[in-house]
Write a protein that holds these residues in place. Sequence first.
Motif, PDB file in Angstrom:
ATOM      1  N   ARG A  72      44.192  34.184  46.681  1.00 26.13           N
ATOM      2  CA  ARG A  72      43.200  34.200  47.759  1.00 26.13           C
ATOM      3  C   ARG A  72      43.576  33.092  48.746  1.00 26.13           C
ATOM      4  O   ARG A  72      43.820  31.951  48.349  1.00 26.13           O
ATOM      5  CB  ARG A  72      41.796  33.990  47.238  1.00 26.13           C
ATOM      6  CG  ARG A  72      40.733  33.920  48.354  1.00 26.13           C
ATOM      7  CD  ARG A  72      39.321  33.734  47.805  1.00 26.13           C
ATOM      8  NE  ARG A  72      38.859  34.941  47.118  1.00 26.13           N
ATOM      9  CZ  ARG A  72      38.774  35.078  45.808  1.00 26.13           C
ATOM     10  NH1 ARG A  72      39.131  34.060  45.016  1.00 26.13           N
ATOM     11  NH2 ARG A  72      38.339  36.191  45.254  1.00 26.13           N
ATOM     12  N   ALA A 104      55.822  36.725  47.177  1.00 25.80           N
ATOM     13  CA  ALA A 104      54.837  37.691  47.670  1.00 25.80           C
ATOM     14  C   ALA A 104      54.584  37.511  49.158  1.00 25.80           C
ATOM     15  O   ALA A 104      54.461  38.494  49.913  1.00 25.80           O
ATOM     16  CB  ALA A 104      53.535  37.544  46.890  1.00 25.80           C
ATOM     17  N   ARG A 158      48.358  43.544  52.425  1.00 27.09           N
ATOM     18  CA  ARG A 158      49.429  44.538  52.334  1.00 27.09           C
ATOM     19  C   ARG A 158      49.013  45.895  52.893  1.00 27.09           C
ATOM     20  O   ARG A 158      49.835  46.807  52.972  1.00 27.09           O
ATOM     21  CB  ARG A 158      49.869  44.707  50.882  1.00 27.09           C
ATOM     22  CG  ARG A 158      50.502  43.464  50.277  1.00 27.09           C
ATOM     23  CD  ARG A 158      51.192  43.797  48.963  1.00 27.09           C
ATOM     24  NE  ARG A 158      51.774  42.629  48.352  1.00 27.09           N
ATOM     25  CZ  ARG A 158      51.237  41.940  47.338  1.00 27.09           C
ATOM     26  NH1 ARG A 158      50.056  42.351  46.826  1.00 27.09           N
ATOM     27  NH2 ARG A 158      51.840  40.889  46.840  1.00 27.09           N
ATOM     28  N   LEU A 214      42.425  38.336  50.282  1.00 30.44           N
ATOM     29  CA  LEU A 214      43.364  38.471  49.170  1.00 30.44           C
ATOM     30  C   LEU A 214      44.717  38.913  49.721  1.00 30.44           C
ATOM     31  O   LEU A 214      44.791  39.666  50.700  1.00 30.44           O
ATOM     32  CB  LEU A 214      42.861  39.486  48.150  1.00 30.44           C
ATOM     33  CG  LEU A 214      41.578  39.121  47.393  1.00 30.44           C
ATOM     34  CD1 LEU A 214      41.129  40.289  46.527  1.00 30.44           C
ATOM     35  CD2 LEU A 214      41.793  37.867  46.538  1.00 30.44           C
ATOM     36  N   VAL A 215      45.769  38.474  49.071  1.00 27.94           N
ATOM     37  CA  VAL A 215      47.102  38.875  49.511  1.00 27.94           C
ATOM     38  C   VAL A 215      47.267  40.388  49.407  1.00 27.94           C
ATOM     39  O   VAL A 215      47.899  41.011  50.262  1.00 27.94           O
ATOM     40  CB  VAL A 215      48.180  38.144  48.682  1.00 27.94           C
ATOM     41  CG1 VAL A 215      49.562  38.708  48.967  1.00 27.94           C
ATOM     42  CG2 VAL A 215      48.146  36.656  48.979  1.00 27.94           C
ATOM     43  N   SER A 216      46.669  40.995  48.405  1.00 27.32           N
ATOM     44  CA  SER A 216      46.763  42.456  48.267  1.00 27.32           C
ATOM     45  C   SER A 216      46.114  43.162  49.441  1.00 27.32           C
ATOM     46  O   SER A 216      46.554  44.244  49.854  1.00 27.32           O
ATOM     47  CB  SER A 216      46.107  42.900  46.950  1.00 27.32           C
ATOM     48  OG  SER A 216      44.733  42.525  46.919  1.00 27.32           O
ATOM     49  N   GLU A 217      45.053  42.578  50.008  1.00 31.90           N
ATOM     50  CA  GLU A 217      44.408  43.170  51.180  1.00 31.90           C
ATOM     51  C   GLU A 217      45.302  43.079  52.413  1.00 31.90           C
ATOM     52  O   GLU A 217      45.257  43.947  53.291  1.00 31.90           O
ATOM     53  CB  GLU A 217      43.075  42.470  51.457  1.00 31.90           C
ATOM     54  CG  GLU A 217      42.044  42.655  50.356  1.00 31.90           C
ATOM     55  CD  GLU A 217      40.796  41.824  50.576  1.00 31.90           C
ATOM     56  OE1 GLU A 217      39.771  42.124  49.946  1.00 31.90           O
ATOM     57  OE2 GLU A 217      40.852  40.874  51.392  1.00 31.90           O
ATOM     58  N   SER A 271      49.651  37.667  39.899  1.00 37.24           N
ATOM     59  CA  SER A 271      50.206  38.411  41.030  1.00 37.24           C
ATOM     60  C   SER A 271      49.210  38.566  42.177  1.00 37.24           C
ATOM     61  O   SER A 271      49.384  39.432  43.026  1.00 37.24           O
ATOM     62  CB  SER A 271      50.674  39.801  40.566  1.00 37.24           C
ATOM     63  OG  SER A 271      49.593  40.526  39.996  1.00 37.24           O
ATOM     64  N   GLU A 272      48.187  37.755  42.182  1.00 33.86           N
ATOM     65  CA  GLU A 272      47.184  37.850  43.239  1.00 33.86           C
ATOM     66  C   GLU A 272      46.732  36.442  43.619  1.00 33.86           C
ATOM     67  O   GLU A 272      46.581  35.556  42.759  1.00 33.86           O
ATOM     68  CB  GLU A 272      45.996  38.681  42.774  1.00 33.86           C
ATOM     69  CG  GLU A 272      44.903  38.857  43.823  1.00 33.86           C
ATOM     70  CD  GLU A 272      45.332  39.720  45.001  1.00 33.86           C
ATOM     71  OE1 GLU A 272      46.112  39.199  45.838  1.00 33.86           O
ATOM     72  OE2 GLU A 272      44.924  40.886  45.078  1.00 33.86           O
ATOM     73  N   LEU A 330      55.395  40.119  52.102  1.00 34.24           N
ATOM     74  CA  LEU A 330      54.316  40.583  52.978  1.00 34.24           C
ATOM     75  C   LEU A 330      54.781  40.667  54.422  1.00 34.24           C
ATOM     76  O   LEU A 330      54.587  41.689  55.103  1.00 34.24           O
ATOM     77  CB  LEU A 330      53.128  39.618  52.847  1.00 34.24           C
ATOM     78  CG  LEU A 330      51.942  39.855  53.785  1.00 34.24           C
ATOM     79  CD1 LEU A 330      51.236  41.140  53.410  1.00 34.24           C
ATOM     80  CD2 LEU A 330      50.981  38.663  53.696  1.00 34.24           C
TER      81      LEU A 330
END
Length: 542
Positions: free
Chosen positions: A319, A529, A355, A350-353, A316-317, A533
């Motif tokens: 780069r 994802a 968000r 990172l994709v989480s960053e 789920s992550e 986003l």
Amino acid sequence: MLNFRGGAVGALMLAVVGLFVATPAARADNPPGVAITADVKLDDAGVLEVSETVKVPSGGRFRMQVPLRVAFGGDGERRFTVTDIATTGPGSAKVDGDLFTVDAPPGDSSFKYNVHGTVADAPGSQRFKWTGVVNTDVASFDGSVISPSYRMGVSDCNVGPAGGTRPCDDVRVEPDGVLTMRQTNLHRGDLIDLTLQLPPGTVRANADISDGGNSAAFAITTPVLIAFGVLVLALAAFAGYLAWARRQDAAALESPERLDPVRREGNRAEFVSPDGILPGEAGLLLDGSADAVDIAATVVDLAVRRYLWVTPVSDSEWRIARVNPADDQLREYEKQVYRQLLPEGTDAVLVSELRAPGRIAVQPARAALHADALQRGTLVDRGRRGLAFWLGIALIVVGVGATVGLAIAHGYALVGVAIAVGGAAMLMLGRYLPARTAAGRTLATQIRALQNGLDAQRPDQVPPADRELLFSRALPFTIIGGRADNWIRTFRDVDLTADQQAGLYWFGGFERDRNLHRFAGHFPYFITAIEGLFADANRPGM
């Protein structure tokens, strides 16, 4: 010719023979012995300037109400206005709504006022015919009338009960053009009929008359029916053209034709798109919206074209790293997407960053994508004020002006309304026309045919060494159509080592894989994802 008959006499009889003359609706209650002296001046503007004195004996009272809106010509009406009222003595006078009211108790009362709306022109002359009924006994009346022309003449003057009138006792025009009149022993119910004549154009016509017949301003007349008939035909034509244009536009996406996505040269094959269109613009052209799917497809396309490198960190992550800088080969909207992911000074993220609230601003990319389509001439510029806009504005202005002007002139005002409605329809027509231009419809048909061609494409139709590149270059175009899973499933068994290098050249984590089996299970999570986003970034507060 100016004629006052029946109910229309109120204001002029008020001016000429004083407050003892009124329409049948007027009301007065006076004992014998009331004496009236009136001096009337007709000025160049067509206004009657009245100055009069009413003498009421002890024990009596003089009351009267004169309507300022009276019936005229069947369903029509005539309107008068009384202004500049001044009184001296015990009497009073006022305008209350549509009534001019006079009240004179015993004693001497003087009144001054101006009467408007009494003059209308006709070819050849201006003729004033004053007719009224005396609603009280009047011992004596002395009056004078002055007009701008000394050539005023008395055509006729009669007094007495209806059906038994007699010539006026003493009415004459002096050599200096002043009319004088003296009458005694007038009785309640007596009729006074005085006709004066002036040269044409002596004063300005100011009569306020509306005809209640077929020529009323907002009446349904033949010209109005013709105007609205033309309007209905025009609206029907607009509706027909709109329906035809929308059918043509919808048909562009319903073509069953196939466009071969592969260009072959000898033993080599490569992917080609219609007119070199990119996946982001293709998605915009298909549904008219620069949405999250179009931008996500652009991210994948940037990776496929070696501007970005995508590496899985977990299930789920991911780069996203810089491979090559944004150069002039990229369209403006692609540069906006690139900068949102990797702004200046950032080489990987990172994709989480991404968000984090406020980290991604999707609107600049959407605006640039739309602007690119406008520049290419595939979408209609709604903000551009073209011929339809200015024609609509012109019709509205003309229609409103015609409505007001014809209403004032008691003409066919509804004709102006029809014109204004036509202008409004012209303005609204552009809102409902398809967003795609003719060139855009042609290109959209080719894009749909391309998607049909991709659906029919098989790996064995492509040389083994070119399968990975063709798969990768076409993948963004399947994303915008929701066909990515089918496309990956079709190519899941291709040999990734046929180009002498294992794994996908733009997506890390599967470098040792000889096929796309693991990628087929992982990629849907990545693209979901990325779509989420940009969808979240488009929501208020994100």
